[in-house]
Design a protein around this motif. Structure first.
Motif, PDB file in Angstrom:
ATOM      1  N   GLY A 102      75.519  51.779  67.941  1.00 21.95           N
ATOM      2  CA  GLY A 102      76.524  51.964  68.973  1.00 21.95           C
ATOM      3  C   GLY A 102      76.561  50.837  69.980  1.00 21.95           C
ATOM      4  N   LYS A 103      75.397  50.252  70.287  1.00 22.00           N
ATOM      5  CA  LYS A 103      75.358  49.150  71.242  1.00 22.00           C
ATOM      6  C   LYS A 103      75.889  47.855  70.633  1.00 22.00           C
ATOM      7  CE  LYS A 103      71.619  50.756  74.290  1.00 22.00           C
ATOM      8  NZ  LYS A 103      72.207  50.415  75.598  1.00 22.00           N
ATOM      9  N   VAL A 104      75.597  47.647  69.349  1.00 23.89           N
ATOM     10  CA  VAL A 104      76.061  46.433  68.679  1.00 23.89           C
ATOM     11  C   VAL A 104      77.569  46.465  68.447  1.00 23.89           C
ATOM     12  CG1 VAL A 104      75.910  45.083  66.553  1.00 23.89           C
ATOM     13  CG2 VAL A 104      73.835  46.003  67.596  1.00 23.89           C
ATOM     14  N   ALA A 110      77.972  58.683  65.792  1.00 27.29           N
ATOM     15  CA  ALA A 110      77.568  60.010  66.249  1.00 27.29           C
ATOM     16  C   ALA A 110      78.325  61.094  65.493  1.00 27.29           C
ATOM     17  CB  ALA A 110      77.823  60.144  67.750  1.00 27.29           C
ATOM     18  N   PHE A 111      77.590  62.124  65.095  1.00 31.37           N
ATOM     19  CA  PHE A 111      78.214  63.302  64.491  1.00 31.37           C
ATOM     20  C   PHE A 111      77.199  64.439  64.530  1.00 31.37           C
ATOM     21  CE2 PHE A 111      76.381  60.561  61.308  1.00 31.37           C
ATOM     22  CZ  PHE A 111      75.600  61.403  60.530  1.00 31.37           C
ATOM     23  N   GLY A 112      77.700  65.653  64.814  1.00 31.74           N
ATOM     24  CA  GLY A 112      76.815  66.800  64.882  1.00 31.74           C
ATOM     25  C   GLY A 112      75.713  66.609  65.908  1.00 31.74           C
ATOM     26  N   ARG A 115      73.066  61.403  67.748  1.00 29.92           N
ATOM     27  CA  ARG A 115      73.621  60.605  68.842  1.00 29.92           C
ATOM     28  C   ARG A 115      74.001  59.211  68.377  1.00 29.92           C
ATOM     29  NH1 ARG A 115      69.656  60.337  73.722  1.00 29.92           N
ATOM     30  NH2 ARG A 115      70.382  62.490  73.959  1.00 29.92           N
ATOM     31  N   ASP A 116      73.164  58.608  67.508  1.00 22.92           N
ATOM     32  CA  ASP A 116      73.412  57.259  67.019  1.00 22.92           C
ATOM     33  C   ASP A 116      72.355  56.940  65.964  1.00 22.92           C
ATOM     34  OD1 ASP A 116      74.656  54.806  66.773  1.00 22.92           O
ATOM     35  OD2 ASP A 116      74.300  54.160  68.837  1.00 22.92           O
ATOM     36  N   VAL A 145      67.160  57.491  63.051  1.00 24.03           N
ATOM     37  CA  VAL A 145      68.225  58.383  63.519  1.00 24.03           C
ATOM     38  C   VAL A 145      67.866  58.868  64.907  1.00 24.03           C
ATOM     39  CG1 VAL A 145      69.467  60.542  63.108  1.00 24.03           C
ATOM     40  CG2 VAL A 145      68.792  59.098  61.182  1.00 24.03           C
ATOM     41  N   LYS A 146      68.819  58.765  65.839  1.00 25.52           N
ATOM     42  CA  LYS A 146      68.610  59.167  67.225  1.00 25.52           C
ATOM     43  C   LYS A 146      69.366  60.481  67.459  1.00 25.52           C
ATOM     44  CE  LYS A 146      68.446  55.685  70.155  1.00 25.52           C
ATOM     45  NZ  LYS A 146      66.987  55.427  70.224  1.00 25.52           N
ATOM     46  N   PHE A 147      68.628  61.544  67.767  1.00 27.46           N
ATOM     47  CA  PHE A 147      69.229  62.866  67.882  1.00 27.46           C
ATOM     48  C   PHE A 147      69.698  63.135  69.309  1.00 27.46           C
ATOM     49  CE2 PHE A 147      66.905  63.213  63.956  1.00 27.46           C
ATOM     50  CZ  PHE A 147      67.708  64.024  63.178  1.00 27.46           C
TER      51      PHE A 147
END
Length: 283
Positions: A102-104, A110-112, A115-116, A145-147
């Protein structure tokens, strides 16, 4: 140039740029842990350890950095090398860098509950003045995976490669190896820090879990085993409770569980179940 030296040089460039650009979040603390039930392979004794920790985490334009250094001081049940020596001392350094999708790209994937996602790369280095004289060098790289939870929960599946040294007599025999570059394997890593309150008392539940696959033959040509390491703690924000200084001083209890320590097959000293007292000073 050794594997560890190449890693440090490669990632140091990323660290210098990243740290300079850190503008979203930064947290640095000095910690202390104390426990009386630590274990070491081939040692039948419970070991007392005093552990001093330095930790830094920060975000930057494209992701995040994490640096941690632990200094372990054992009692005489885990002696340093040499006759009449006191307890052994160990230093362990870990560094991780994340490139976050997301930062790049400007748009989080993001889904469900997710977060990213990110690409994580890093290394571990250690040294200890015991008879075994380990000099661990590890590289890791892979997706994370970032929740989407309060605080954070990251789960990654990474490539893992380790090189280490063993100085004890079994490792110095003619059919053994004092230095081994183990087979590549996987690491499943989960890292979390979740704040919450109990009757208005601010607390946090934090820790990490590493699952490392078998990594081939050890120094004496025996098969290594799957390794599990859990370190977790429940902390109270005593700075906020006692002096209205949120996020500065934490105190609580921790726990370490280590199954097949260092990838050794089940045996003497390879299973750890160690409760701890824990303090943190954030600045």
């Amino acid at each position: 140039m050794s594997l560890a030296q190449r890693l440090v040089l490669a990632l140091a460039a990323g660290w210098s740029v990243s740290a300079a650009a850190a503008d979203d979040f930064s947290d640095t603390f000095i910690g202390y842990r104390y426990g009386t039930r630590f274990r070491e392979p081939n040692n039948p004794n419970d070991i007392v350890k005093n552990i001093v920790q330095f930790s830094h985490s920060s975000t930057y334009k494209y992701g995040s950095n994490f640096l941690n250094v632990d200094y372990f001081k054992s009692d005489s049940a885990d002696p340093a090398n040499g006759p009449g020596s006191s307890g052994a001392a160990e230093a362990y350094l870990s560094y991780r860098n994340q490139l976050q999708y997301g930062k790049v790209t400007g748009t989080p994937l993001a889904f469900g509950l997710i977060r990213d996602v990110a690409l994580t790369a890093g290394f571990d280095l250690n040294t200890k003045d015991s008879a075994a004289a380990p000099h661990k060098q590890v590289i890791v790289v892979g997706p994370t995976v970032k929740f989407d939870v309060p605080g954070f929960l990251d789960v990654g599946v990474w490539y893992y490669r380790e090189r280490n040294h063993c100085g004890t007599p079994p490792c110095l025999q003619s059919d053994a190896h004092s230095d081994v570059t183990f087979d590549a394997t996987y690491m499943l890593n989960a890292t979390w820090g979740v704040p919450f309150e109990v009757a208005t008392v601010p607390m946090k539940f934090q820790g990490y879990l590493n699952l490392v696959g078998p990594k081939g033959k050890d120094y004496t040509n025996h098969d290594t085993a799957k390794e599990t390491l859990l370190r977790t703690s429940l902390m109270v924000d005593v700075g906020q409770v006692l002096a209205s200084r949120k996020g500065t001083i934490f105190a609580g209890v921790g726990y370490e569980y280590w199954h097949n320590k260092f990838g050794n097959q089940p045996g003497v000293g390879t299973q750890v179940s160690a409760p701890q007292l824990q303090l943190e000073w954030h600045f």
